[in-house]
Design a protein around this motif. Sequence first.
Motif, PDB file in Angstrom:
ATOM      1  N   UNK A 224       0.829  -1.201   0.000  1.00  0.00           N
ATOM      2  CA  UNK A 224       0.000   0.000   0.000  1.00  0.00           C
ATOM      3  C   UNK A 224       0.864   1.252   0.000  1.00  0.00           C
ATOM      4  N   UNK A 225       1.931   1.236   0.799  1.00  0.00           N
ATOM      5  CA  UNK A 225       2.824   2.391   0.884  1.00  0.00           C
ATOM      6  C   UNK A 225       3.609   2.556  -0.413  1.00  0.00           C
ATOM      7  N   UNK A 226       3.980   1.445  -1.026  1.00  0.00           N
ATOM      8  CA  UNK A 226       4.654   1.511  -2.320  1.00  0.00           C
ATOM      9  C   UNK A 226       3.730   2.124  -3.368  1.00  0.00           C
ATOM     10  N   UNK A 227       2.481   1.672  -3.400  1.00  0.00           N
ATOM     11  CA  UNK A 227       1.527   2.217  -4.356  1.00  0.00           C
ATOM     12  C   UNK A 227       1.286   3.702  -4.093  1.00  0.00           C
ATOM     13  N   UNK A 228       1.160   4.076  -2.834  1.00  0.00           N
ATOM     14  CA  UNK A 228       0.946   5.482  -2.494  1.00  0.00           C
ATOM     15  C   UNK A 228       2.113   6.352  -2.963  1.00  0.00           C
ATOM     16  N   UNK A 229       3.312   5.793  -2.941  1.00  0.00           N
ATOM     17  CA  UNK A 229       4.494   6.536  -3.382  1.00  0.00           C
ATOM     18  C   UNK A 229       4.576   6.616  -4.907  1.00  0.00           C
ATOM     19  N   UNK A 230       3.641   5.963  -5.593  1.00  0.00           N
ATOM     20  CA  UNK A 230       3.632   5.983  -7.046  1.00  0.00           C
ATOM     21  C   UNK A 230       4.356   4.822  -7.684  1.00  0.00           C
ATOM     22  N   UNK A 231       4.703   3.803  -6.897  1.00  0.00           N
ATOM     23  CA  UNK A 231       5.428   2.657  -7.413  1.00  0.00           C
ATOM     24  C   UNK A 231       4.555   1.445  -7.618  1.00  0.00           C
ATOM     25  N   UNK A 232       5.146   0.409  -8.189  1.00  0.00           N
ATOM     26  CA  UNK A 232       4.494  -0.890  -8.383  1.00  0.00           C
ATOM     27  C   UNK A 232       5.517  -1.976  -8.098  1.00  0.00           C
ATOM     28  N   UNK A 233       5.033  -3.161  -7.793  1.00  0.00           N
ATOM     29  CA  UNK A 233       5.916  -4.294  -7.532  1.00  0.00           C
ATOM     30  C   UNK A 233       6.458  -4.874  -8.831  1.00  0.00           C
ATOM     31  N   UNK A 234       5.590  -5.007  -9.836  1.00  0.00           N
ATOM     32  CA  UNK A 234       5.956  -5.589 -11.126  1.00  0.00           C
ATOM     33  C   UNK A 234       5.880  -4.536 -12.234  1.00  0.00           C
ATOM     34  N   UNK A 235       6.539  -4.814 -13.336  1.00  0.00           N
ATOM     35  CA  UNK A 235       6.339  -4.053 -14.556  1.00  0.00           C
ATOM     36  C   UNK A 235       4.929  -4.355 -15.080  1.00  0.00           C
ATOM     37  N   UNK A 236       4.391  -3.531 -15.995  1.00  0.00           N
ATOM     38  CA  UNK A 236       3.012  -3.740 -16.457  1.00  0.00           C
ATOM     39  C   UNK A 236       2.738  -5.126 -17.021  1.00  0.00           C
ATOM     40  N   UNK A 399      -6.376  -1.341 -11.157  1.00  0.00           N
ATOM     41  CA  UNK A 399      -6.166  -2.635 -11.803  1.00  0.00           C
ATOM     42  C   UNK A 399      -4.711  -3.083 -11.673  1.00  0.00           C
ATOM     43  N   UNK A 400      -3.780  -2.154 -11.786  1.00  0.00           N
ATOM     44  CA  UNK A 400      -2.367  -2.488 -11.645  1.00  0.00           C
ATOM     45  C   UNK A 400      -2.066  -3.007 -10.241  1.00  0.00           C
ATOM     46  N   UNK A 401      -2.654  -2.385  -9.236  1.00  0.00           N
ATOM     47  CA  UNK A 401      -2.443  -2.841  -7.857  1.00  0.00           C
ATOM     48  C   UNK A 401      -2.905  -4.284  -7.696  1.00  0.00           C
ATOM     49  N   UNK A 402      -4.073  -4.573  -8.244  1.00  0.00           N
ATOM     50  CA  UNK A 402      -4.625  -5.928  -8.148  1.00  0.00           C
ATOM     51  C   UNK A 402      -3.722  -6.928  -8.851  1.00  0.00           C
TER      52      UNK A 402
END
Length: 453
Positions: A224-236, A399-402
């Motif tokens: 959640x904190x990564x997403x809030x910072x504008x990041x993602x775990x994986x590439x698209x 959708x990216x988060x999911x």
Amino acid sequence: MSPVPPLASRPLGRRAVLRGAAVAGLVPLAGCAGLTERVSSTTPGGRDRLTMQVYGTDVEADLYVELARRFSEARGVTVDVTYVPFAEALTAVDSGLLAGTAPDVFRVDYPTMGLYSGTGQLLDITDATAELARDVSPAYMGAVSSGDRVYGVPQHVDTSALLYRRDVFDAAGITVPDRGEDAWSWEEFGEVADRLRDAAEADGTGRAPFAVNWQEFGAFRWLTWLFEAGGQLYTPDLGSAALTDGGADGPGARALEFTRSFFERGWVPPATSTKATTLPDALFTSGRLSMVFAGNFLLPAFSETVGDRFAYGATFQPQDARRSSELGGNALVANADATNPELAAEFLTYMVAPEQMATFCAEGVLLPTRTSLLERGLDFALSPDLMEVYSDQIRTITDRDVADVTTPTFAEVNTVLANELEQCFLGDASVADTLDAIAERVDATATLNEAAS
């Protein structure tokens, strides 16, 4: 079909659940040894009988038994419901799949969904879910899909919000945002935590400002904190890790630096790290926290435990580059080897029909996945004011988060997150080394994701 009448709003409790077991065949399992023995000796369902395994709260167990009973009576079939603790649920399913005795239908959380949907172990119900897909966001349907095929039904979602003690906030002169778009920034949230920490030191209560619910299987909530910072775990394309994009100035580093500061600045108890056995909800209800990140599914237990000792409210998770939250909740799926796949698919669609979903979510204090129900609003059994915050919070998930948390190998990634974050929060691992270690495992599992899809 006539509308499903509401269940009693008062939870029946575990003893009542067990008394009602004969209605729909609810079988409680306690302990791993007993679990393996019971599952191994269970026969799969038949043409007019479904076996179902669930976990959850007392209220949810009651609901599964009652809704299964109603389906049984309407269809002239039998649905046997087995209850297991969440920590043992996967063990029961996995051993059953290996032995050919897995239940026809079972409950699975979204971060674990990909483990089954990407490996050919679930019944393809794409054709049966056409109507559902028109009323559910692509994000939620994506959580139960692999490629263009659907392997389960998103029964409900839940997420975290920030619960706070009203008396503590009043004493400290802290007001909370009343709109999601006005949620505290990370910097503002840090200022609030500093004020609460200093106030607790001054009055000698020793009450910690807050704790985060990332223990047990919840390490994925750090994302959640990564997403809030504008990041993602994986590439698209989910083909490699994106966690280290931007290097020392990237969103991954920013999120990890900020969350590590929770421990460095004395905002959270040391015993609430990702691998801790102390759960924040117990600390909050016992009065040892001023705030807690908690899922809405805990509200019934909070209501009973806290009673009238203190009042609490809910506000939105803080935001940085964007708002976000985590995808909690559960899907219902069917075993690919179910004896009567048509009956299993029918039961799944029954459980997420508007009447059943509304009943399950309103009584269980859970959020529906149907857009029509989200827009209409539900008459929640308790805490309707708090549920307004949760309903807003769940809309921040993209959708990216999911996609990041429902890969076939995310269960392994979740374990890696717990181990590596622990070393960064409480050990001597640096932010850069921690991100590299997580990214390395994400890259390794990405190859397996491609093979599974």
